[in-house]
Design an enzyme around this catalytic site. Structure first.
Site, PDB file in Angstrom:
ATOM      1  N   HIS A 151       0.820  -1.221   0.000  1.00 46.83           N
ATOM      2  CA  HIS A 151       0.000   0.000   0.000  1.00 46.83           C
ATOM      3  C   HIS A 151       0.851   1.267   0.000  1.00 46.83           C
ATOM      4  O   HIS A 151       0.338   2.349  -0.282  1.00 46.83           O
ATOM      5  CB  HIS A 151      -0.988   0.001   1.174  1.00 46.83           C
TER       6      HIS A 151
ATOM      7  N   ASP B  17       0.062  -7.629   1.376  1.00 45.37           N
ATOM      8  CA  ASP B  17       0.457  -6.223   1.483  1.00 45.37           C
ATOM      9  C   ASP B  17       1.973  -6.065   1.528  1.00 45.37           C
ATOM     10  O   ASP B  17       2.507  -5.285   2.326  1.00 45.37           O
ATOM     11  CB  ASP B  17      -0.173  -5.569   2.720  1.00 45.37           C
TER      12      ASP B  17
ATOM     13  N   SER C  77       4.637   2.335   7.998  1.00 46.69           N
ATOM     14  CA  SER C  77       4.265   1.249   7.094  1.00 46.69           C
ATOM     15  C   SER C  77       5.442   0.820   6.231  1.00 46.69           C
ATOM     16  O   SER C  77       6.087   1.653   5.578  1.00 46.69           O
ATOM     17  CB  SER C  77       3.117   1.684   6.174  1.00 46.69           C
TER      18      SER C  77
END
Length: 477
Positions: A121, A151, A225
């Site tokens: 992402h 992901d 992230s």
């Protein structure tokens, strides 16, 4: 006088005994030999590890071109929520405008020649990816491979020198309570270090079919992230991926072993090849376990077997409970998905199932996973346990666009009835009652007459394109 002497003697014994106990306790607890061999002591400082590992962590800046309806001159572009058709009629056509949307993330170097692991992402929709090292040098990056299901993404930069790469650890060896720490780019604050412990393992948070997250109370925020989660040996054990927005101290990381299992595909093919059985599965509820006469709820219940796929060729049937595959025990549907996904395409494996209380072993060859109103009136209806059903006629099948040409369909559910409690809905097609096939209303009536005498009734239903089991307790009013 004698009483005072006795009191002093008693106090001396008590005080002396307490000192002995305290001394023993200090010696036992403080002694390294007294601690369990596997105990992981809290470090006095993370500084040496951070100094060594920091240069392997990178900041990732992405730019994405976003199109939006134009607003009044001089205002920032914005997005409207609601009925777009109504908006267009009311305000008229508005010209689309483009603007650049920038995002921040983290990543870590896994090879000295420039391979970097991060979250999908972080880079999925980026027009441009810019990687910044701790030295201040910046490089353009290209995406080598992405996997939305886990992901994860692999990107690459062309550096002018060898880069400091991390060591990938073994996330299976992590224990709840182990110390871990993260280095990342939260809110653009470069190379922020946070520490905590492993709060839980194997978390399923609904982000994808292969959820198996490490939960940690290490502080993780937007921008972390794709960054690494390290153990005290300085090895990456997870990739920081998600947080619970309403909570503090609840973060999730993809286990590094999951990343290691797909890195080859990401690097060589750009996508991931996964194994496929050809079944739909569901968890076993307590009522289902009772109906199936199985001791516990471990395993995955087969709701549908797809014709011509490996499970069908191997002889797996609807209603079987898969308890092991390729020598690995299966305790849940999520575990079965992960195990099958990791199996090589073309591998011959043994699948163990429970069928009517008996264990069977079936040979199977793994295939490749491919990435895929009002009811008509006219026929008589019957009600059982609060559900009204009617036979599927050719006209009804044509009117509703049903592929199913036979059986019975639920037309109505009475409120607070056993059928509603069991989760049935109008337009559910009933395929089985307690494993008896239903081809017509006659079959359904006979099967329900037998089933209503038991403690639970297990139905196999088709809802849209999926089949699943539901259980109803006749004694519920």
């Amino acid at each position: 006088m004698q009483n005072q002497h006795l009191k002093r003697k008693t106090f001396s014994l008590f005080f002396g005994g307490s000192l002995l106990v305290l001394a023993f306790w200090i010696a036992f607890v403080a002694s390294p030999q007294a601690a369990p061999a596997k105990m992981q002591a809290a470090p006095a400082s993370f500084a040496d590890l951070v100094e060594k590992l920091g240069p392997s962590v990178v900041n990732i800046n992405t730019t994405q071109t976003v199109k939006s309806g134009g607003g009044p001159s001089g205002q920032m572009p914005f997005r409207f929520f609601g009925n777009d058709e109504f908006f267009q009629r009311f305000f008229g056509d508005m010209p689309e405008r483009e603007f650049k949307q920038r995002s921040l993330g983290s990543g870590f170097i896994i090879s000295k020649d420039g391979d970097i692991l991060t979250n999908n992402h972080v880079v999925a929709k980026a027009d441009k990816i810019r990687v910044k090292l701790t030295s201040g040098k910046e490089y353009d990056a290209e995406v080598k491979g992405r996997d939305p299901n886990t992901d994860l993404a692999l990107i690459r930069i062309k550096a002018t020198e060898d880069l400091p790469a991390v060591s990938l650890g073994d996330s299976d060896k992590l224990r709840v309570g182990d110390w871990v720490f993260a280095i990342g780019n939260p809110f653009g604050l470069e190379h922020t270090v946070t520490a905590g412990i492993v709060s839980a393992k194997g978390r399923v948070i609904g982000s994808g079919p292969y959820d198996n997250f490490i939960q940690t109370d290490t502080s993780i925020n937007p921008g972390n992230s794709g960054g690494p989660l390290f153990n005290l040996a300085g090895e990456v054990v997870g990739i920081n991926t998600a947080i619970v927005a309403q909570a503090q101290g609840i973060g999730f990381a993809v286990p590094v072993n999951m990343a290691k299992s797909i890195l080859g595909d990401l690097k060589n093919k750009g996508s991931v090849t996964r194994g496929w059985l050809g079944v739909s599965i569901q968890e076993i509820t307590p009522d289902m376990a009772e109906n199936l006469k199985i001791k516990d709820r471990k395993g995955a219940l087969v709701g549908q077997v797809f014709e011509g796929d490996p499970a069908d060729k191997a002889g797996i049937k609807t209603g079987d409970v898969i308890i092991a595959i390729d020598g690995q025990s299966i305790s849940s549907t999520n575990e079965l998905l992960r195990v099958v996904a990791a199996l090589p395409v073309g591998k011959k494996v043994e699948v163990k199932v429970l069928r009517n209380g008996e264990e069977k072993s079936l040979p199977l060859v793994i295939a490749e996973r491919k990435e895929s109103q009002s009811l008509a009136k006219g026929s008589p209806t019957r009600e059982f346990l609060g559900m009204t059903v009617q036979e599927i006629t050719p006209d009804m099948a044509r009117h509703l666009g049903l592929a199913q040409k036979a059986g019975v369909i639920v037309t109505d559910i009475r409120r607070e009835s056993p059928a509603e409690e069991g989760g049935l809905r109008p337009q559910d097609i009933i395929l089985q009652v307690n494993r008896a096939k239903i081809a017509a209303m006659k079959d359904f009536i006979e099967a329900m007459a037998r089933a209503e005498k038991g403690e639970t009734v297990m139905l196999l239903i088709k809802r849209e394109e999926q089949t699943r089991f539901l259980t109803i307790r006749p004694d519920k009013k």
